[in-house]
Write a protein that holds these residues in place. Structure first.
Motif, mmCIF file in Angstrom:
data_model
loop_
_atom_site.group_PDB
_atom_site.id
_atom_site.type_symbol
_atom_site.label_atom_id
_atom_site.label_comp_id
_atom_site.label_asym_id
_atom_site.label_seq_id
_atom_site.Cartn_x
_atom_site.Cartn_y
_atom_site.Cartn_z
ATOM 1 N N TYR A 69 -12.476 -2.747 -16.282
ATOM 2 C CA TYR A 69 -11.421 -3.335 -15.357
ATOM 3 C C TYR A 69 -11.849 -3.422 -13.994
ATOM 4 O O TYR A 69 -12.356 -2.521 -13.588
ATOM 5 N N VAL A 70 -11.739 -4.653 -13.341
ATOM 6 C CA VAL A 70 -12.152 -4.840 -11.964
ATOM 7 C C VAL A 70 -10.752 -4.600 -10.978
ATOM 8 O O VAL A 70 -9.786 -5.320 -11.081
ATOM 9 N N SER A 71 -10.765 -3.671 -10.337
ATOM 10 C CA SER A 71 -9.635 -3.241 -9.478
ATOM 11 C C SER A 71 -9.949 -3.172 -7.871
ATOM 12 O O SER A 71 -11.151 -2.987 -7.656
ATOM 13 N N SER A 72 -8.785 -3.540 -7.182
ATOM 14 C CA SER A 72 -8.961 -3.492 -5.675
ATOM 15 C C SER A 72 -7.616 -3.285 -5.007
ATOM 16 O O SER A 72 -6.552 -3.542 -5.530
ATOM 17 N N VAL A 73 -7.746 -2.642 -3.785
ATOM 18 C CA VAL A 73 -6.478 -2.476 -3.035
ATOM 19 C C VAL A 73 -7.036 -2.960 -1.723
ATOM 20 O O VAL A 73 -8.107 -2.515 -1.209
ATOM 21 N N ALA A 74 -6.037 -3.814 -1.175
ATOM 22 C CA ALA A 74 -6.418 -4.428 0.216
ATOM 23 C C ALA A 74 -6.045 -3.384 1.375
ATOM 24 O O ALA A 74 -5.173 -2.702 1.242
ATOM 25 N N ALA A 75 -7.193 -3.214 2.337
ATOM 26 C CA ALA A 75 -6.484 -2.615 3.576
ATOM 27 C C ALA A 75 -5.259 -3.134 4.301
ATOM 28 O O ALA A 75 -5.309 -4.373 4.494
ATOM 29 N N GLY A 76 -4.601 -2.116 4.780
ATOM 30 C CA GLY A 76 -3.516 -2.586 5.819
ATOM 31 C C GLY A 76 -2.367 -2.736 4.727
ATOM 32 O O GLY A 76 -1.331 -2.234 5.140
ATOM 33 N N ASP A 77 -2.157 -3.866 3.914
ATOM 34 C CA ASP A 77 -0.655 -4.235 3.375
ATOM 35 C C ASP A 77 -0.852 -3.778 1.899
ATOM 36 O O ASP A 77 0.040 -3.732 1.027
ATOM 37 N N TYR A 78 -2.144 -3.154 1.297
ATOM 38 C CA TYR A 78 -2.064 -2.625 0.200
ATOM 39 C C TYR A 78 -1.936 -3.462 -1.132
ATOM 40 O O TYR A 78 -1.582 -2.930 -2.177
#
Length: 167
Positions: free
Chosen positions: A48-57
């Motif tokens: 799985y390719v997973s990500s969480v954005a900085a600031g707004d998550y």
């Protein structure tokens, strides 16, 4: 200027703590996101390719074939939890929290502290447009592991053009 600032190589920051690469073989803080590749718990051939954005998550999780993760419905799935845990091992809790702009009461936040603080803000489901880029970088890193050990320069690793003397 220090010696490393004048060279064409970057300092490698050692991991905060050793980590096992079987579950999360690739994790990075890049492009305004915590992102990486997480192995499937049920299928050895799937990642799985997973990500969480900085600031707004805003988060995204999908397979390497761009199929959405079944666990990422309205909240972080287990893959994102594993990604946060490994990022804290790799970079340290303070650096991960600062990069993601997470405020916690802990002086040295653990992965649980960071994930809890992000969940409290109600993160939104993001898009997985960056998944292909992240997976491509992961595959490029794997290719370097297959190279024979050598001290000769690798052309694709020479990021800076040769400098010319200015008269």
């Amino acid at each position: 200027m220090s010696d490393w600032e004048g060279s064409s190589t970057a300092r490698v920051v050692p991991p905060a703590r050793p980590r096992k690469l079987a579950k999360v073989p690739f994790v990075e803080l890049a492009d305004g996101r915590l992102q990486g590749v997480v192995s499937s718990g049920s299928d050895a051939g799937r990642v799985y390719v997973s990500s969480v954005a900085a600031g707004d998550y805003a988060f995204a999780c999908s397979t390497n074939n761009n199929r959405p993760c079944g666990g990422a419905r309205g909240s972080f799935c287990n893959h994102i939890g594993a990604l946060i845990t490994e990022a804290v091992l790799q970079y340290g809790g303070v650096r991960v929290a600062r990069y993601l702009r997470v405020e916690t009461a802990a002086v040295e936040p653990a992965a649980h502290d960071i994930a809890t603080a992000m969940r409290a803000t109600g993160p939104a489901k993001g898009d997985s447009k960056a998944a292909a880029q992240v997976f491509s970088r992961f595959l490029r890193h794997l290719a370097y592991l297959e190279l024979a050990a050598t001290t000769a320069p690798l052309p694709e690793m020479q990021w800076f053009p040769p400098t010319r003397a200015v008269a």
